[in-house]
Scaffold this active site. Structure first.
Site, PDB file in Angstrom:
ATOM      1  N   TYR A  47      -7.036 -12.477  -4.077  1.00 18.47           N
ATOM      2  CA  TYR A  47      -6.710 -13.405  -3.106  1.00 18.47           C
ATOM      3  C   TYR A  47      -7.909 -14.285  -2.718  1.00 18.47           C
ATOM      4  O   TYR A  47      -8.754 -13.806  -2.146  1.00 18.47           O
ATOM      5  CB  TYR A  47      -6.020 -12.672  -1.638  1.00 18.47           C
ATOM      6  CG  TYR A  47      -5.043 -11.732  -2.018  1.00 18.47           C
ATOM      7  CD1 TYR A  47      -3.966 -11.874  -2.973  1.00 18.47           C
ATOM      8  CD2 TYR A  47      -4.869 -10.706  -1.193  1.00 18.47           C
ATOM      9  CE1 TYR A  47      -2.837 -11.297  -3.270  1.00 18.47           C
ATOM     10  CE2 TYR A  47      -3.736  -9.833  -1.186  1.00 18.47           C
ATOM     11  CZ  TYR A  47      -2.654 -10.087  -2.162  1.00 18.47           C
ATOM     12  OH  TYR A  47      -1.665  -9.079  -2.624  1.00 18.47           O
ATOM     13  N   PRO A  50       8.230  -7.784   3.199  1.00 16.09           N
ATOM     14  CA  PRO A  50       9.464  -7.028   3.813  1.00 16.09           C
ATOM     15  C   PRO A  50      10.559  -8.431   4.629  1.00 16.09           C
ATOM     16  O   PRO A  50      11.588  -7.922   4.929  1.00 16.09           O
ATOM     17  CB  PRO A  50       8.997  -6.210   4.880  1.00 16.09           C
ATOM     18  CG  PRO A  50       7.674  -6.779   5.176  1.00 16.09           C
ATOM     19  CD  PRO A  50       7.199  -7.328   3.757  1.00 16.09           C
ATOM     20  N   ARG A  89       9.370 -13.276   1.955  1.00 15.70           N
ATOM     21  CA  ARG A  89       8.285 -14.474   1.976  1.00 15.70           C
ATOM     22  C   ARG A  89       8.858 -15.530   3.149  1.00 15.70           C
ATOM     23  O   ARG A  89       8.513 -16.724   2.762  1.00 15.70           O
ATOM     24  CB  ARG A  89       8.453 -15.019   0.588  1.00 15.70           C
ATOM     25  CG  ARG A  89       7.863 -14.056  -0.447  1.00 15.70           C
ATOM     26  CD  ARG A  89       7.642 -15.025  -1.810  1.00 15.70           C
ATOM     27  NE  ARG A  89       7.024 -13.626  -2.658  1.00 15.70           N
ATOM     28  CZ  ARG A  89       7.606 -12.708  -3.227  1.00 15.70           C
ATOM     29  NH1 ARG A  89       8.776 -12.509  -3.113  1.00 15.70           N
ATOM     30  NH2 ARG A  89       6.867 -12.005  -4.150  1.00 15.70           N
ATOM     31  N   GLY A  90       9.354 -14.976   4.111  1.00 19.41           N
ATOM     32  CA  GLY A  90       9.479 -15.825   5.162  1.00 19.41           C
ATOM     33  C   GLY A  90      10.963 -16.161   5.333  1.00 19.41           C
ATOM     34  O   GLY A  90      11.524 -16.759   6.384  1.00 19.41           O
TER      35      GLY A  90
END
Length: 330
Positions: free
Chosen positions: A57, A205, A208-209
Site C-alpha cells: 500500500y 465488507p 468497496r463502498g
C-alpha cells in the site's frame, strides 16, 4: 458506541471491528497523511484496536503512516500487515513473491517502516503459485521462532492451500473478501477454516463502498476519481453498476426501517455471521469511521437476516469482484 472483543484462532484477541488503512495512502482518491493519522487515533479512542496495512500500500508509505500513528500507543494495538505483492518504490508491480528469502526480507522491511519490534499478525497477501505453500509458511514459521511475528495469516487462499499451510504452522486468520455482495467463500472456505479453528477477517465488507449507498452512477464514494472506476472492478462499470445500485436500494429500504444507514446494516450483517468473524472496513475519514463503529451496536433479528438475504440473493450481484481473478488462489 461499544466495541466488544473477538478471538481469531486460539488466542489472538482483537476488537470485533478492525480498521483497514489502505485507502489512507493509495487507490481511493487523494492521500492525506495527517487525516489518516487522525482517523487511526480516533479508532483507538473508540476501541478499534485491530489495524490492517500491507507493504504494497503506497507502496510502503501506508506502513510508515500506521507506524507514526501508533507511536506511543503500540501496546493498545493488534497490528496486522502483509507481504507477497511485490512492488517497486515507483509503484511498479513486480508480481507475487512467496520465496523464503523474500518472506524474511519483506518482514524486516515492514518492521523498520512500522517502527515496531514485532508484528501481531503477518499475512501472505496472495498465494505464490510458483512456490509450494509449505516453503512459504515454513519461512513465516521462522519469523515466529525469531520473535518478529506472533501469529500467521493467509489472504485469498483456497481450502486446499489453507489445509496445507496449517499443517506447517497454525494459521490464525484468513483474510478474504466477504460481504452481502461476495459470499462464495461460504461453500468451501468458511467450513474449512471453522473446522481448523481459523478466524475470518473480511476485507471490503462494504463492497468497496457500494453497500454504503453513497456511490452513484456519476461519482465515487467521495465524489472523486479513484481506482474503483476502472475495469479492475467490473461491479462499478456500466450496466453492472446500475444493477448493483438497485440491490443497494433494497438494502436502503430495510436500513430505513432499522433507523440506520445501508452501510451500517451491511456491516452489521457481516458481524452477525459469527464470533470468529472480524471485518476490517477501510476508511480515511473520522466521520465514516464513527458511522462504521456504530454498526457494532445494531442487533439483527432472524427476520432481519432473512429479509437481507432475500433482498440480495447470493448470486444477484452483477460483475466479478476483480477484472482479473488470476491472482486469487483456487
Amino acid at each position: 458506541m461499544t466495541i466488544t472483543r473477538r478471538t481469531l484462532g486460539t488466542d489472538l484477541t482483537v476488537s470485533a471491528l478492525g480498521l483497514g488503512c489502505m485507502g489512507m495512502s493509495e487507490f481511493y482518491g487523494t492521500a492525506d497523511e495527517s487525516q489518516g493519522i487522525d482517523t487511526i487515533h480516533r479508532a483507538l479512542d473508540l476501541g478499534v484496536t485491530f489495524l490492517d496495512t500491507a507493504d504494497m500500500y503506497g507502496p510502503f508509505t501506508n506502513e510508515q503512516l500506521v507506524g507514526k500513528a501508533i507511536g506511543g500507543r503500540r501496546d493498545e494495538v493488534q497490528l496486522a500487515t502483509k507481504f507477497g505483492n511485490e512492488r517497486l518504490p515507483d509503484g511498479t508491480r513486480v508480481g507475487i513473491n512467496g520465496s523464503p528469502a523474500y518472506v524474511h526480507a519483506a518482514c524486516d522491511a515492514s518492521l523498520q517502516r512500522l517502527g515496531v519490534d514485532h508484528i501481531d499478525l503477518y499475512y501472505q497477501h496472495r498465494v505464490d503459485q510458483s512456490v509450494p505453500i509449505e516453503e512459504t509458511v515454513g519461512a513465516m514459521k521462522e519469523l515466529v521462532e525469531a520473535g518478529k511475528v506472533v501469529h500467521l495469516g493467509l489472504s485469498e487462499a483456497s481450502s486446499t492451500t489453507i489445509r496445507r499451510a496449517h499443517a506447517v504452522h497454525p494459521i490464525t486468520a484468513l483474510q478474504t473478501e466477504y460481504s452481502l455482495f461476495t459470499r462464495d467463500l461460504e461453500d468451501e472456505i468458511l467450513p474449512t477454516i471453522r473446522a481448523l479453528g481459523i478466524g475470518l477477517v473480511p476485507y471490503s465488507p462494504l463492497g468497496r463502498g457500494l453497500l454504503t449507498g453513497a456511490i452513484s452512477r456519476e461519482s465515487g464514494a467521495d465524489g472523486e476519481a479513484d481506482s474503483r472506476r476502472s475495469s479492475y472492478f467490473p461491479r462499478f462499470e456500466g450496466d453492472n453498476l446500475a444493477a448493483n445500485l438497485a440491490l443497494v436500494d433494497r438494502i436502503r429500504e430495510i436500513a430505513t426501517a432499522k433507523d440506520c444507514t445501508p452501510g451500517q446494516l451491511a456491516l452489521a450483517w457481516v458481524l452477525a455471521q459469527g464470533d470468529d468473524v472480524v471485518p476490517i472496513p477501510g476508511t480515511k475519514r473520522v466521520a465514516y469511521l464513527e458511522e462504521n463503529v456504530a454498526a457494532a451496536d445494531i442487533t439483527l433479528t432472524a427476520d432481519d437476516l432473512t429479509a437481507l438475504e432475500a433482498a440480495v440473493p447470493r448470486d444477484a450481484v452483477a460483475g466479478d469482484r476483480y477484472g482479473d481473478m488470476s491472482s486469487i488462489d483456487a
